[in-house]
Design a protein around this motif. Structure first.
Motif, PDB file in Angstrom:
ATOM      1  N   ASP A 290      -0.150   3.672   7.667  1.00 37.88           N
ATOM      2  CA  ASP A 290      -0.688   2.530   6.925  1.00 37.88           C
ATOM      3  C   ASP A 290      -2.123   2.839   6.464  1.00 37.88           C
ATOM      4  O   ASP A 290      -2.462   2.653   5.289  1.00 37.88           O
TER       5      ASP A 290
ATOM      6  N   LYS B 155      -3.817   3.497   2.632  1.00 31.54           N
ATOM      7  CA  LYS B 155      -5.014   2.793   2.163  1.00 31.54           C
ATOM      8  C   LYS B 155      -6.113   3.790   1.768  1.00 31.54           C
ATOM      9  O   LYS B 155      -6.805   3.601   0.763  1.00 31.54           O
TER      10      LYS B 155
ATOM     11  N   TYR C 292       0.011  -9.012  12.525  1.00 32.52           N
ATOM     12  CA  TYR C 292      -0.824  -7.935  11.967  1.00 32.52           C
ATOM     13  C   TYR C 292       0.002  -6.665  11.775  1.00 32.52           C
ATOM     14  O   TYR C 292      -0.122  -5.979  10.770  1.00 32.52           O
ATOM     15  N   ALA C 293       0.815  -6.354  12.785  1.00 30.12           N
ATOM     16  CA  ALA C 293       1.556  -5.091  12.752  1.00 30.12           C
ATOM     17  C   ALA C 293       2.647  -5.156  11.688  1.00 30.12           C
ATOM     18  O   ALA C 293       3.193  -6.215  11.405  1.00 30.12           O
ATOM     19  N   GLU C 294       2.958  -4.022  11.093  1.00 25.87           N
ATOM     20  CA  GLU C 294       4.069  -3.948  10.160  1.00 25.87           C
ATOM     21  C   GLU C 294       5.371  -4.115  10.943  1.00 25.87           C
ATOM     22  O   GLU C 294       5.397  -3.960  12.166  1.00 25.87           O
TER      23      GLU C 294
ATOM     24  N   ASP D 172       1.608   1.657  11.608  1.00 29.20           N
ATOM     25  CA  ASP D 172       0.235   1.346  11.995  1.00 29.20           C
ATOM     26  C   ASP D 172      -0.297   2.375  12.999  1.00 29.20           C
ATOM     27  O   ASP D 172      -1.319   3.011  12.759  1.00 29.20           O
TER      28      ASP D 172
ATOM     29  N   GLY E 232      -8.605  -8.158   7.700  1.00 31.96           N
ATOM     30  CA  GLY E 232      -7.841  -7.141   6.990  1.00 31.96           C
ATOM     31  C   GLY E 232      -6.345  -7.328   7.090  1.00 31.96           C
ATOM     32  O   GLY E 232      -5.578  -6.557   6.523  1.00 31.96           O
ATOM     33  N   ALA E 233      -5.906  -8.334   7.809  1.00 34.48           N
ATOM     34  CA  ALA E 233      -4.467  -8.550   7.980  1.00 34.48           C
ATOM     35  C   ALA E 233      -4.225 -10.010   8.316  1.00 34.48           C
ATOM     36  O   ALA E 233      -5.161 -10.769   8.542  1.00 34.48           O
TER      37      ALA E 233
ATOM     38  N   VAL F  42      -9.559   0.299   8.401  1.00 38.91           N
ATOM     39  CA  VAL F  42      -8.682  -0.338   7.416  1.00 38.91           C
ATOM     40  C   VAL F  42      -7.333  -0.729   8.001  1.00 38.91           C
ATOM     41  O   VAL F  42      -6.448  -1.160   7.268  1.00 38.91           O
ATOM     42  N   ASN F  43      -7.179  -0.590   9.308  1.00 41.86           N
ATOM     43  CA  ASN F  43      -5.924  -1.035   9.924  1.00 41.86           C
ATOM     44  C   ASN F  43      -6.231  -1.984  11.078  1.00 41.86           C
ATOM     45  O   ASN F  43      -6.863  -1.602  12.062  1.00 41.86           O
ATOM     46  N   GLY F  44      -5.779  -3.238  10.899  1.00 39.42           N
ATOM     47  CA  GLY F  44      -6.081  -4.272  11.883  1.00 39.42           C
ATOM     48  C   GLY F  44      -5.371  -4.056  13.206  1.00 39.42           C
ATOM     49  O   GLY F  44      -5.950  -4.270  14.277  1.00 39.42           O
ATOM     50  N   THR F  45      -4.114  -3.600  13.127  1.00 38.89           N
ATOM     51  CA  THR F  45      -3.322  -3.438  14.347  1.00 38.89           C
ATOM     52  C   THR F  45      -3.970  -2.423  15.292  1.00 38.89           C
ATOM     53  O   THR F  45      -4.149  -2.697  16.488  1.00 38.89           O
TER      54      THR F  45
ATOM     55  N   LYS G 188       0.823  -1.227   0.000  1.00 41.81           N
ATOM     56  CA  LYS G 188       0.000   0.000   0.000  1.00 41.81           C
ATOM     57  C   LYS G 188       0.843   1.257   0.000  1.00 41.81           C
ATOM     58  O   LYS G 188       0.478   2.260  -0.610  1.00 41.81           O
TER      59      LYS G 188
HETATM   60  N1  LIG Z   1      -0.367  -3.706   9.370  1.00 45.57           N
HETATM   61  C1  LIG Z   1      -1.571  -3.783   8.618  1.00 45.57           C
HETATM   62  C2  LIG Z   1      -1.558  -5.038   7.780  1.00 45.57           C
HETATM   63  C3  LIG Z   1      -2.651  -5.068   6.761  1.00 45.57           C
HETATM   64  O1  LIG Z   1      -2.429  -4.124   5.767  1.00 45.57           O
HETATM   65  C4  LIG Z   1      -2.759  -3.795   9.569  1.00 45.57           C
HETATM   66  O2  LIG Z   1      -2.554  -3.875  10.777  1.00 45.57           O
HETATM   67  O3  LIG Z   1      -3.888  -3.653   9.120  1.00 45.57           O
END
Ligand SMILES: N[C@@H](CCO)C(=O)O
Ligand SMILES: NC(=O)c1ccc[n+]([C@@H]2O[C@H](COP(=O)([O-])OP(=O)(O)OC[C@H]3O[C@@H](n4cnc5c(N)ncnc54)[C@H](O)[C@@H]3O)[C@@H](O)[C@H]2O)c1
Ligand code: NA
Length: 436
Positions: free
Chosen positions: A204, A208, A191-193, A199, A308-309, A161-164, A108
């Motif tokens: 992030d 998106k 989940y986290a980058e 995040d 989403g992750a 749109v961010n799972g973390t 992204k």
């Molecule tokens: N780090 C992102 C992964 C999914 O793009 C999240 O937590 O949503």
């Protein structure tokens, strides 16, 4: 099961971490079914990783650290990029596209900054560029925007749109768990980058939002066009203030088509924490789940919900794109190209209409409410609701506004913070949704 006339699509996979590892597993386990669906076998031609010695699980003849050679190899038809970050990935993908390879990416950050350049290179070579996994992981969202809704007029895209950050806010809200421990758990679950500041500081989600706004409004919107606030400043006081009002806090990406009084249109895209009523459908979205609302003139409201992750869910979206590329190759066609014909201007955050929730600790004496109300009126901000609660010689005052330009709301809050009768500004947050 159907056979496939000996045709083969050869895939170069860049990156074999959380998502790439799952792509290899699914490509291997489902090889026969994918071949039947795509009309051609889909095979790995090579896997590029930073440290080949760290991947004893992969067939050694496929593994390489020479990405440049792999992406331009005559033996490769499609490059699947699951490394992340902008450079050197941008260079690799441009090389691949120029060499006539289609590209599937989950990146992204790259798509939010450089999609125009990548689309141009794809057009010049007549190849595909797909990126479903880049937004909302497994959830089919970009394909619906690019294809299913191509005949409609989208007015709003709003969601988690961010799972973390959703995982962290949900845990803070429901269990009262601390910020650091929930972030650690989100990283452990994949989940986290790699760098979780992307995040928690909203980068992030802003990437998106840029991708969503570009597709929804047929306009080039980059990450730097998106107003961004993360969750680092969301406090226990904010969550408590939300609870008192029957609300919760979510980090939302909001992309809107804004029509001015003179009829001119612009695009507004923002990411920030928002208080929403507990009865709102987005309030019930917990853990690392994502959910996105799309509003369109003819379709009305649509909602997209799912994982989403995470490795396997994200790999599902990557595989879907890979099958699309393979099908296009079989019939000699192409997937959708860039659609940026509307070229709407991007509206600055200060001029974007928002609503605020302001929770104050004020002196408990006559005239306080009038002074606070005057501050709102002074900036042309109309108040929707006021709640007051007394405790000893102080009182808590909660004000929720109607829509006003964000800059006017910010200035109002600055003025209120300076009033003698205001002991403390306990919580300031934007709100969405009507109370029940
Ligand atoms: N780090 C992102 C992964 C999914 O793009 C999240 O937590 O949503
Ligand atoms: N993890 C998720 O839930 C998720 C969800 C959606 C999208 N994405 C996106 O998918 C992509 C991959 O994410 P991930 O979580 O699998 O990352 P990861 O860190 O687990 O894996 C990255 C891979 O890239 C390889 N790599 C890094 N630098 C390299 C280099 N210079 N040369 C060759 N290989 C290199 C690493 O060896 C590793 O195999 C990112 O763009 C990410 O934003 C991830
Ligand atoms: Na998706």
């Amino acid at each position: 099961m159907s056979t496939v006339d000996g045709r083969v699509i050869r895939v170069a996979l860049l990156g074999c971490g959380t998502v790439g590892g799952e792509v290899v597993r699914l490509l291997t386990e489902q090889a026969e079914e994918l071949a039947a669906r795509a009309g051609t076998r889909v095979e790995l031609a090579g896997i590029a990783v930073r440290r080949p010695d760290k991947h004893p699980e992969l067939p050694p003849e496929l593994v390489t650290s020479d990405v440049t050679k792999l992406v331009t190899s005559p033996d490769v038809d499609v490059v699947v990029e699951l490394v992340g970050g902008i450079e050197p990935v941008r260079e690799w993908l441009l090389d691949a596209l120029k060499a006539g390879k289609s590209v599937v990416t989950a990146n992204k950050a790259l798509m939010a900054e450089h999609s125009a350049e990548l689309f141009e290179a794809a057009d010049a070579s007549g190849v595909d560029l797909y990126f479903e996994a880049a937004v909302a992981g497994a959830i089919p969202l970009l394909r619906p925007l690019r294809e299913s809704l191509a005949g409609d007029r989208i007015t709003r895209v709003m969601g988690i749109v961010n799972g973390t950050t959703n995982f962290i806010l949900s845990a803070m809200d429901s269990t009262g768990a601390g910020y650091a421990e929930t972030l650690e758990e989100a990283s452990r679950l994949g989940y986290a980058e790699a760098d979780p500041t992307a995040d928690v500081d909203g980068y992030d989600a802003a990437s998106k939002a840029a991708i969503l706004a570009s597709l929804a409004f047929h306009t080039r919107v980059t990450a730097s066009d998106v107003h961004r606030e993360g969750i680092a400043d969301v406090t226990a006081s904010d969550l408590a203030a939300a609870k008192v009002l029957g609300r919760t806090v979510k980090l939302l990406a909001i992309c809107e088509r804004v029509t001015a009084d003179d009829g001119t249109e612009s695009v507004a895209a923002r990411v920030h924490p928002v208080m929403i009523p507990r009865g709102h459908q987005l309030a019930g979205v917990g853990g690392a789940y994502n959910a996105v609302y799309v509003e369109a003139d003819a379709a009305g409201e649509l909602m997209f919900y799912g994982q989403g992750a995470g490795g396997a869910p994200t790999a599902s979206a990557v595989l879907g794109d890979l099958v699309a590329v393979a099908r296009n190759r079989v019939v000699g066609g192409r997937g959708p190209r860039e659609s940026a014909h509307a070229a709407l201007p991007v509206r600055p955050m200060g001029q974007t209409p928002t609503r605020y929730h302001v929770s104050l600790d004020v002196a408990d004496r006559a005239g306080v409410l009038a002074q606070v109300a005057q501050a709102f009126a002074g900036h042309g901000v109309s108040i929707a609701a006021v709640r007051q609660r007394d405790a000893n010689d102080t009182a808590s005052l909660v004000v929720v506004t109607h829509l006003a330009p964000d800059a006017a709301l910010r200035s109002t809050v600055d003025d209120i913070a300076g009033l003698d009768v205001v002991n403390q500004v306990v919580s300031v947050m934007r709100v969405e949704g009507e109370d029940q």
